[in-house]
Design a protein around this motif. Structure first.
Motif, PDB file in Angstrom:
ATOM      1  N   THR A   1       6.093   8.810   2.059  1.00  0.00           N
ATOM      2  CA  THR A   1       6.217   7.565   2.837  1.00  0.00           C
ATOM      3  C   THR A   1       7.288   7.722   3.915  1.00  0.00           C
ATOM      4  OG1 THR A   1       5.484   6.275   0.937  1.00  0.00           O
ATOM      5  CG2 THR A   1       6.657   5.076   2.658  1.00  0.00           C
TER       6      THR A   1
ATOM      7  N   ARG B   1       6.120   9.901   6.796  1.00  0.00           N
ATOM      8  CA  ARG B   1       5.119   9.285   7.688  1.00  0.00           C
ATOM      9  C   ARG B   1       5.732   8.307   8.696  1.00  0.00           C
ATOM     10  NH1 ARG B   1       0.845   8.019   2.791  1.00  0.00           N
ATOM     11  NH2 ARG B   1      -0.620   9.722   3.203  1.00  0.00           N
TER      12      ARG B   1
ATOM     13  N   LEU C   1       6.529   5.125   8.457  1.00  0.00           N
ATOM     14  CA  LEU C   1       5.695   3.914   8.492  1.00  0.00           C
ATOM     15  C   LEU C   1       6.533   2.697   8.886  1.00  0.00           C
ATOM     16  CD1 LEU C   1       3.632   4.378   5.179  1.00  0.00           C
ATOM     17  CD2 LEU C   1       2.966   4.968   7.514  1.00  0.00           C
TER      18      LEU C   1
ATOM     19  N   GLN D   1       4.676  -2.137   6.311  1.00  0.00           N
ATOM     20  CA  GLN D   1       3.370  -1.536   6.000  1.00  0.00           C
ATOM     21  C   GLN D   1       3.185  -1.421   4.480  1.00  0.00           C
ATOM     22  OE1 GLN D   1       0.613  -0.377   7.889  1.00  0.00           O
ATOM     23  NE2 GLN D   1      -0.153  -0.309   5.779  1.00  0.00           N
TER      24      GLN D   1
ATOM     25  N   THR E   1       1.991   0.137   1.151  1.00  0.00           N
ATOM     26  CA  THR E   1       1.645   1.491   0.703  1.00  0.00           C
ATOM     27  C   THR E   1       1.365   1.457  -0.805  1.00  0.00           C
ATOM     28  OG1 THR E   1       2.456   3.756   0.412  1.00  0.00           O
ATOM     29  CG2 THR E   1       4.139   2.054   0.528  1.00  0.00           C
TER      30      THR E   1
ATOM     31  N   THR F   1       5.863  -2.436  -0.024  1.00  0.00           N
ATOM     32  CA  THR F   1       5.921  -2.098   1.409  1.00  0.00           C
ATOM     33  C   THR F   1       6.732  -0.819   1.570  1.00  0.00           C
ATOM     34  OG1 THR F   1       7.951  -3.358   1.738  1.00  0.00           O
ATOM     35  CG2 THR F   1       5.866  -4.542   2.095  1.00  0.00           C
ATOM     36  N   ALA F   2       6.510  -0.136   2.671  1.00  0.00           N
ATOM     37  CA  ALA F   2       7.246   1.105   2.942  1.00  0.00           C
ATOM     38  C   ALA F   2       8.745   0.836   2.928  1.00  0.00           C
ATOM     39  CB  ALA F   2       6.804   1.677   4.288  1.00  0.00           C
TER      40      ALA F   2
ATOM     41  N   ARG G   1      -4.414   6.018   4.981  1.00  0.00           N
ATOM     42  CA  ARG G   1      -3.409   7.006   5.376  1.00  0.00           C
ATOM     43  C   ARG G   1      -1.971   6.531   5.160  1.00  0.00           C
ATOM     44  NH1 ARG G   1      -5.095   4.659  10.234  1.00  0.00           N
ATOM     45  NH2 ARG G   1      -3.410   4.247  11.727  1.00  0.00           N
ATOM     46  N   TYR G   2      -1.820   5.371   4.511  1.00  0.00           N
ATOM     47  CA  TYR G   2      -0.474   4.873   4.209  1.00  0.00           C
ATOM     48  C   TYR G   2      -0.125   5.097   2.738  1.00  0.00           C
ATOM     49  CZ  TYR G   2      -1.890   2.394   8.411  1.00  0.00           C
ATOM     50  OH  TYR G   2      -2.377   2.101   9.651  1.00  0.00           O
ATOM     51  N   SER G   3      -1.092   5.602   1.981  1.00  0.00           N
ATOM     52  CA  SER G   3      -0.926   5.671   0.525  1.00  0.00           C
ATOM     53  C   SER G   3      -0.984   7.115   0.028  1.00  0.00           C
ATOM     54  CB  SER G   3      -2.009   4.823  -0.153  1.00  0.00           C
ATOM     55  OG  SER G   3      -1.884   3.475   0.281  1.00  0.00           O
TER      56      SER G   3
END
Length: 454
Positions: A280, A283, A285, A289, A291, A324-325, A374-376
């Motif tokens: 995380t 990325r 983020l 966001q 996740t 959340t991120a 693509r956030y997980s």
């Protein structure tokens, strides 16, 4: 720069069970867990072995090995007979529905391929990233399970390297999950080692499919495959193996439990939490966001009464912890690990049956492009499976690798390391995220330097 060597396909044939059990002549119906998998990829995993030093002197070394592999495969297929079949769909017009099942008798059998590649074990294992040539060690590249109507449900590919042998299996994920995949591999190894003596399997597979309320025939509410089959193409990914020693994992576990003031967080939950937080962070983020960290959870021991671990089929759920991120990174490692512990602890018989009840009311088939984002992070496979115990007269495997199948941004597969208690993680990320992860201190401090496995 010289062009990299290409794989050469030398021969292929089909292998049928040595003889047919009476039960293998009946249709083999699929459970809800099996049917949801029709649009995802086959499972592609394999083991890399050293070629014996004397192999060059024996002209018939490879012929003898292939003969023994084929012979033992025909014996193991007697017990695991659905893998030698093909999928069949019966379409009903009114109401529109599809009944998908396995016909185990009208099929050429499982496929067996022999290939060769002018590369060494070191060419495969020493690069930092897994070389893309490894994808050609497997059949069914990009195939989805529904393709099992016309393609084998199992293909074994034996690829001869200059100094090694890779044995790779592509197995239809509508017929097996990871537990059943390795159950088959372990049984095949057991029969191979018995060398034609009458072997009774240590763990015979249980083929009686588990259905809610015992009703075996489940129709999908679709008239055409286009309504539930899609093709997924992964973005450009780097794929890399990271090694975590048993000492490193013990430290992570102790830290997670201390920070959460508990002793309930497992080694794997601690490692998964580290991966979730560090990916995380890599990325970059946005703070708000959402996740998820998804874990592939085996339902067998969570059912009441338990399903046997020898149940041959799919019995997995992808449970998810969400935050959340920003929240994930503001809290410590123990906080994230506790979220994963709660996810696993709360995955009870009631949760499993609730999922099944919902599916029966509104059946669906998983689509890879919609299942993951693509956030997980998705933690797949398991370090508990007996992978290095598979021997085929070549000693212990030196490494485990997988094919193209079911890979996407944030997919992490967990394998047992070669030395007891250690874990290897196969991680897939886009190049920029992977580079950021490689310079993440918290992550790289936990990685053990022996990740270049030879």
């Amino acid at each position: 720069m010289s062009t990299p060597p290409k794989i050469r396909y030398i021969s292929e044939c089909f292998i049928k069970p040595q003889y047919a059990l009476e039960e293998s002549k009946r249709p083999f119906y699929l459970s809800p867990w099996d049917l949801t998998m029709l649009s995802v990829h086959y499972i592609q995993k394999g083991l890399l072995y050293n070629k014996p030093l004397s192999a060059d002197a024996q002209e018939d070394f490879i012929k003898s090995l292939l003969d023994k592999l084929k012979q033992s495969l025909s014996v193991v297929l007697v017990h695991f007979y659905p893998l030698s079949g093909r999928l069949v769909t019966q379409i009903n017009e009114n109401p529109p529905s599809s009944l998908v099942f396995v016909d185990c008798s009208n099929s050429p059998g499982a496929k067996f391929i022999y290939a060769a590649l002018d590369m060494t074990i070191s060419d495969i294992l020493s690069p930092i990233d897994v070389p893309s040539i490894v994808q050609s060690f497997f059949d069914h590249d990009r195939a989805v399970n529904h393709d099992g109507h016309t393609r084998p449900l199992l293909t074994v590919q034996v690829t001869e390297l200059k100094d090694g042998i890779f044995i790779g299996c592509s197995m239809n994920h509508s017929i097996v999950d990871g537990t059943s995949y390795w159950h088959f591999f372990n049984a095949w190894s057991e029969i191979f080692q018995a060398q034609g003596n009458n072997v009774s399997l240590t763990r015979p597979p249980i083929h009686k499919r588990w259905f809610p309320d015992g009703g075996p025939i489940l129709n999908l509410p679709f008239k055409h495959q286009d309504e539930f089959i899609s093709r997924f193409e992964a973005p450009k990914l780097r794929e890399r193996m990271f090694h975590f020693s048993s000492e490193s994992i013990a430290k992570l576990k102790a830290k997670a439990n201390a920070e959460s003031n508990t002793n309930k967080i497992s080694s794997f939950q601690s490692l998964s939490a580290l991966v979730w937080r560090c990916i995380t962070r890599a990325r970059h983020l946005p703070h708000d966001q959402i996740t998820h960290c998804r874990l592939a959870i085996n339902n067998r021991a969570r059912m009441e009464p338990h399903l046997s671990n020898d149940y041959f089929g799919n019995s997995i759920s992808a449970g998810a912890a969400a935050t959340t991120a920003g929240e994930l990174l503001e809290h410590n490692h123990g906080w994230a690990a506790w979220k994963l512990h709660e996810l696993v602890a709360n995955h009870t018989d009631k949760v499993v049956r609730g999922w099944l009840d919902n599916w029966l009311k509104s059946p669906f088939v998983y689509q890879l492009d919609r299942l993951f984002d693509r956030y997980s992070v998705m933690m797949g496979s398991s370090p508990r499976f007996n992978k290095y115990g598979n021997e085929f007269g070549l000693g212990k495997a030196v490494a485990l690798r997988s094919g193209y199948a079911n890979k996407f941004d944030g997919k992490v597969s967990s394998y047992p390391g070669k030395e007891g208690g250690s874990i290897d993680l196969e991680m897939c990320l886009p190049p920029d995220s992977m580079s950021a992860l490689e310079s993440d201190e918290e992550f790289m401090d936990a990685v053990s330097l022996s990740h270049q496995l030879h």
